[in-house]
Write a protein that holds these residues in place. Sequence first.
Motif, PDB file in Angstrom:
ATOM      1  N   UNK A 173       0.806  -1.212   0.000  1.00 15.14           N
ATOM      2  CA  UNK A 173       0.000   0.000   0.000  1.00 15.14           C
ATOM      3  C   UNK A 173       0.848   1.276   0.000  1.00 15.14           C
ATOM      4  N   UNK A 174       2.160   1.148  -0.141  1.00 13.10           N
ATOM      5  CA  UNK A 174       3.034   2.318  -0.090  1.00 13.10           C
ATOM      6  C   UNK A 174       3.754   2.532  -1.412  1.00 13.10           C
ATOM      7  N   UNK A 175       3.866   3.771  -1.798  1.00 13.67           N
ATOM      8  CA  UNK A 175       4.637   4.116  -3.000  1.00 13.67           C
ATOM      9  C   UNK A 175       6.132   4.011  -2.695  1.00 13.67           C
ATOM     10  N   UNK A 176       6.883   3.555  -3.655  1.00 13.82           N
ATOM     11  CA  UNK A 176       8.343   3.497  -3.541  1.00 13.82           C
ATOM     12  C   UNK A 176       8.892   4.899  -3.805  1.00 13.82           C
ATOM     13  N   UNK A 177       9.488   5.477  -2.784  1.00 14.71           N
ATOM     14  CA  UNK A 177       9.978   6.849  -2.889  1.00 14.71           C
ATOM     15  C   UNK A 177      11.443   6.927  -3.314  1.00 14.71           C
ATOM     16  N   UNK A 178      12.071   5.786  -3.482  1.00 11.71           N
ATOM     17  CA  UNK A 178      13.510   5.752  -3.746  1.00 11.71           C
ATOM     18  C   UNK A 178      13.933   6.646  -4.918  1.00 11.71           C
TER      19      UNK A 178
ATOM     20  N   UNK B 176      12.874  -0.536   3.485  1.00 12.89           N
ATOM     21  CA  UNK B 176      12.566  -1.970   3.487  1.00 12.89           C
ATOM     22  C   UNK B 176      13.183  -2.601   2.243  1.00 12.89           C
ATOM     23  N   UNK B 177      14.016  -3.609   2.455  1.00 21.08           N
ATOM     24  CA  UNK B 177      14.690  -4.295   1.349  1.00 21.08           C
ATOM     25  C   UNK B 177      15.416  -3.311   0.427  1.00 21.08           C
ATOM     26  N   UNK B 178      16.034  -2.306   1.038  1.00 20.31           N
ATOM     27  CA  UNK B 178      16.842  -1.351   0.291  1.00 20.31           C
ATOM     28  C   UNK B 178      16.075  -0.246  -0.395  1.00 20.31           C
ATOM     29  N   UNK B 179      14.746  -0.247  -0.265  1.00 25.13           N
ATOM     30  CA  UNK B 179      13.926   0.786  -0.896  1.00 25.13           C
ATOM     31  C   UNK B 179      13.313   1.698   0.166  1.00 25.13           C
ATOM     32  N   UNK B 180      13.149   2.962  -0.172  1.00 19.56           N
ATOM     33  CA  UNK B 180      12.651   3.966   0.765  1.00 19.56           C
ATOM     34  C   UNK B 180      11.145   4.148   0.563  1.00 19.56           C
ATOM     35  N   UNK B 181      10.400   4.002   1.651  1.00 22.02           N
ATOM     36  CA  UNK B 181       8.942   4.072   1.565  1.00 22.02           C
ATOM     37  C   UNK B 181       8.333   5.152   2.457  1.00 22.02           C
ATOM     38  N   UNK B 182       9.139   5.894   3.198  1.00 20.57           N
ATOM     39  CA  UNK B 182       8.568   6.910   4.071  1.00 20.57           C
ATOM     40  C   UNK B 182       9.619   7.875   4.567  1.00 20.57           C
ATOM     41  N   UNK B 183       9.134   8.942   5.190  1.00 16.11           N
ATOM     42  CA  UNK B 183      10.001   9.999   5.702  1.00 16.11           C
ATOM     43  C   UNK B 183       9.688  10.217   7.179  1.00 16.11           C
TER      44      UNK B 183
END
Length: 448
Positions: free
Chosen positions: A113-118, A140-147
Amino acid sequence: MRSTGYRRTVAALSVCSLALAASACGSGDDTASGKTRITVNCMPPKSAKVDRRFFEQDIASFEKQNPDIDVVAHDAFPCQDPKTFDAKLAGGQMEDVFYTYFTDAKHVVDINQAADLTPYVKELKSYGTLQQQLRDIYTVDGKIYGIPRTGYSMGLIYNKKLFAKAGLDPEQPPATWEELGADAKKIAALGDGTVGYADYSAQNQGGWHFTAELYSQGSDVVSADGKKATIDTPEGRAVLQNLHDMRWSDDSMGSKQLLVINDVQQMMGSGKLGMYLSAPDNIPILVKEKGGDYKDLALAPMPGGKGTLIGGDGYMVNKKASPDQIRAGLKWLDHMFLRPGAGFLGDYARAKKADAPVGLPEPRLFTGAADTKDQQVKKANANVPVENYQAFLDGNQSLRMKIEPPNAQQIYSVLDGAVSAVLTKKDADIDQLLKDASGKIDGILARS
């Protein structure tokens, strides 16, 4: 759990207001009159007049600087309701930019349910200035999903006036659990209903504090792989034995138990409690709502010297958001929350004029030059006795900072039973309590 003391921004909502119920919280169509439109939540309610005014001022200044972006803010109480959070996500009713506790991050990613912000964080000027351990929570798993937006760590609030009255040095708070027990006994000996140390033991709050106390012993609630409980250990026994001894051998915790945060805050604010575990944000509520005095309230690091529980919050972006909405959302977060000495949380001069407390030792969001600037502006506008919190700041430098365990609320409910048992039953079997709780937690982890 988040720390439940006063925060200038937490008294806000994540559910859509009734007036907006006819449409989805997420914007769907990302354009409005040629602008990129984003919906955001955690806007202070109208009842929080000062906070609401600040929030509206900051949105207005953001839109003036970014005339191509239209921000639609939703308010409700609280910022996030765990009972409706998953349903809103699954039903497509979540805002484009939505509030989360630190413990939500991996779950939101796991349910997709989260956009990948990477690909977009390079456009966020402030991202590299944020504390790495807080950034990691939303990675999570090397990808950024939040600030991350704020962070807190647990410490020990104590009453300097009672310390002095009991013959203790108010500038030397207890550094170990043994010292805490000895100090609590001396404070309780003052009589007249004075309690040396109080702790929570109901509504999942006992489990929350058990976790913090276990971290202070250098141990964990669950294994590193998140599959097994790790409470049936010497450190877990030490947590419960300390509470049992203070309650029954030293009589330093008083006879009234099954306390929750409001009970303990009332005791501290009335001058009848020596110490309890909390984050810095409890201090204003002790003064403004419970009758305490800033000069009497001090903060020390967690006893034990090995670790402390950290928590906090931040924002994630709806997976349905368009690239333009993601970019607009990150710009909004940067403007509102991530500018040292400015923005909704950091405009200390504005807060001081509104008689909001300035100078508490947290949240400490930034690093390097950004942190230096933020702290300088905070110090220049401080209206609370910052010297009362120096021990906390100094002691935290050497502590391991650890987030809450997975399935925290379910685990806390189990641990509540163990904590309440040792505080209400003199003959409580600590070994059996830990064994039983460990088995129940293993079951929770196996089902997750």
